[in-house]
Design a protein around this motif. Structure first.
Motif, mmCIF file in Angstrom:
data_model
loop_
_atom_site.group_PDB
_atom_site.id
_atom_site.type_symbol
_atom_site.label_atom_id
_atom_site.label_comp_id
_atom_site.label_asym_id
_atom_site.label_seq_id
_atom_site.Cartn_x
_atom_site.Cartn_y
_atom_site.Cartn_z
ATOM 1 N N UNK A 26 0.915 -1.467 0.251
ATOM 2 C CA UNK A 26 -0.268 0.130 0.124
ATOM 3 C C UNK A 26 0.819 1.534 0.031
ATOM 4 N N UNK A 27 0.518 2.148 -0.701
ATOM 5 C CA UNK A 27 0.804 3.567 -0.766
ATOM 6 C C UNK A 27 0.283 4.340 0.314
ATOM 7 N N UNK A 28 1.599 5.438 0.629
ATOM 8 C CA UNK A 28 1.098 6.454 1.828
ATOM 9 C C UNK A 28 -0.188 7.407 1.458
ATOM 10 N N UNK A 29 -0.933 7.483 0.420
ATOM 11 C CA UNK A 29 -1.923 7.740 0.190
ATOM 12 C C UNK A 29 -3.089 6.821 1.064
ATOM 13 N N UNK A 30 -3.290 4.972 0.491
ATOM 14 C CA UNK A 30 -4.361 4.651 0.777
ATOM 15 C C UNK A 30 -4.127 3.882 2.128
ATOM 16 N N UNK A 31 -2.996 4.003 2.598
ATOM 17 C CA UNK A 31 -2.435 4.372 4.496
ATOM 18 C C UNK A 31 -3.448 5.473 5.365
ATOM 19 N N UNK A 32 -2.749 6.764 4.478
ATOM 20 C CA UNK A 32 -3.695 7.779 5.179
ATOM 21 C C UNK A 32 -5.429 7.783 4.815
ATOM 22 N N UNK A 33 -5.432 7.889 4.047
ATOM 23 C CA UNK A 33 -7.115 7.146 3.899
ATOM 24 C C UNK A 33 -7.980 6.236 4.704
ATOM 25 N N UNK A 34 -7.145 4.923 4.721
ATOM 26 C CA UNK A 34 -7.508 3.798 6.016
ATOM 27 C C UNK A 34 -7.483 3.752 7.127
ATOM 28 N N UNK A 35 -6.666 4.881 7.699
ATOM 29 C CA UNK A 35 -7.034 4.899 9.214
ATOM 30 C C UNK A 35 -7.197 6.474 9.291
ATOM 31 N N UNK A 36 -7.404 7.653 8.293
ATOM 32 C CA UNK A 36 -8.333 8.936 8.390
ATOM 33 C C UNK A 36 -6.962 10.215 8.592
ATOM 34 N N UNK A 37 -5.732 10.680 8.849
ATOM 35 C CA UNK A 37 -4.539 10.675 9.091
ATOM 36 C C UNK A 37 -4.225 11.559 7.963
ATOM 37 N N UNK A 38 -3.472 12.303 8.472
ATOM 38 C CA UNK A 38 -2.761 13.284 7.244
ATOM 39 C C UNK A 38 -1.780 12.358 6.316
ATOM 40 N N UNK A 39 -1.467 13.056 5.558
ATOM 41 C CA UNK A 39 -0.712 12.150 3.940
ATOM 42 C C UNK A 39 0.884 12.614 4.632
ATOM 43 N N UNK A 40 0.676 13.646 4.761
ATOM 44 C CA UNK A 40 2.044 14.009 4.820
ATOM 45 C C UNK A 40 3.255 13.468 6.819
ATOM 46 N N UNK A 41 2.262 13.691 7.545
ATOM 47 C CA UNK A 41 2.592 13.073 8.306
ATOM 48 C C UNK A 41 3.039 11.521 8.287
ATOM 49 N N UNK A 42 1.991 11.014 8.318
ATOM 50 C CA UNK A 42 2.019 8.976 7.546
ATOM 51 C C UNK A 42 3.261 8.716 6.994
ATOM 52 N N UNK A 43 3.182 9.831 6.115
ATOM 53 C CA UNK A 43 4.750 9.783 5.307
ATOM 54 C C UNK A 43 5.585 9.660 5.897
ATOM 55 N N UNK A 44 6.105 10.930 6.687
ATOM 56 C CA UNK A 44 7.273 11.056 7.853
ATOM 57 C C UNK A 44 7.967 9.802 8.761
ATOM 58 N N UNK A 45 6.345 9.669 9.235
ATOM 59 C CA UNK A 45 5.892 8.599 10.571
ATOM 60 C C UNK A 45 6.679 7.151 9.516
ATOM 61 N N UNK A 46 5.993 6.792 8.157
ATOM 62 C CA UNK A 46 6.549 6.115 7.838
ATOM 63 C C UNK A 46 8.225 5.665 7.271
ATOM 64 N N UNK A 47 8.327 6.772 6.906
ATOM 65 C CA UNK A 47 10.180 6.493 6.686
ATOM 66 C C UNK A 47 10.467 6.514 8.032
ATOM 67 N N UNK A 48 10.594 6.659 8.810
ATOM 68 C CA UNK A 48 11.468 6.383 9.880
ATOM 69 C C UNK A 48 11.221 4.782 11.051
ATOM 70 N N UNK A 49 9.361 4.477 10.223
ATOM 71 C CA UNK A 49 9.351 2.811 11.047
ATOM 72 C C UNK A 49 10.728 1.993 9.701
ATOM 73 N N UNK A 50 10.362 2.625 8.432
ATOM 74 C CA UNK A 50 11.184 2.400 7.558
ATOM 75 C C UNK A 50 12.862 2.088 7.838
ATOM 76 N N UNK A 51 12.904 3.208 8.557
ATOM 77 C CA UNK A 51 14.923 3.486 8.074
ATOM 78 C C UNK A 51 15.126 2.183 10.073
ATOM 79 N N UNK A 52 14.163 1.670 10.520
ATOM 80 C CA UNK A 52 14.226 1.026 11.935
ATOM 81 C C UNK A 52 13.751 0.145 11.942
ATOM 82 N N UNK A 53 13.848 -0.520 10.350
ATOM 83 C CA UNK A 53 13.167 -1.470 9.937
ATOM 84 C C UNK A 53 12.202 -3.068 10.843
#
Length: 143
Positions: A26-53
């Protein structure tokens, strides 16, 4: 109890885990829509969680975020990655000197609650939530 960032991170990871169990990235837009959250915020969070594997991602037309099938990621892993371990260790009143030897007024009661929360977070694997969501027994977004 959790920071807003951590709340969004947990919700996003549960959503991604559910989609991953269906074999979908899933892409950031779908995640954002699926959990009703701001897209730009989710993108940053997922980027950080990705760096932490904690979450994987691929770029490109067939890319997106996913969690591997045999993942053992727990809610505690997500909380620690985003908010650190203060929930598991700190004083309920935020006092730096609170300890068994010098307890704050709520130390002993809060310690029991903190231990229960810690146990729940450490024993809750993302993979366990997919079936509950699929059967509409739990929800990440209200319509």
């Amino acid at each position: 109890m959790f920071s807003k960032t951590c709340e969004y991170g947990i919700r996003a990871m549960i959503f991604i885990s559910q989609k991953s169990s269906e074999g979908v990235k899933v892409g950031v837009k779908e995640v954002s829509k699926g959990i009703d959250s701001p897209e730009h915020f989710i993108a940053k969070i997922l980027q950080d969680l990705g760096r932490k594997n904690l979450v994987m991602s691929f770029k490109g037309p067939n890319g997106g975020f996913f969690i591997e099938k045999d993942s053992t990621v727990t809610l505690a892993d997500i909380v620690k990655a985003i908010d650190g371990d203060k929930l598991f260790n700190n004083c309920g009143l935020g006092l730096g000197y609170c300890s068994e030897e010098r307890p704050c007024p709520i130390h002993h009661d809060f310690k029991k609650i903190r231990n229960d929360i810690s146990l729940m977070l450490h024993s809750s694997k993302l993979s366990e939530f997919s079936e509950l969501l699929k059967e509409n027994l739990t929800y990440l977004k209200l319509f």
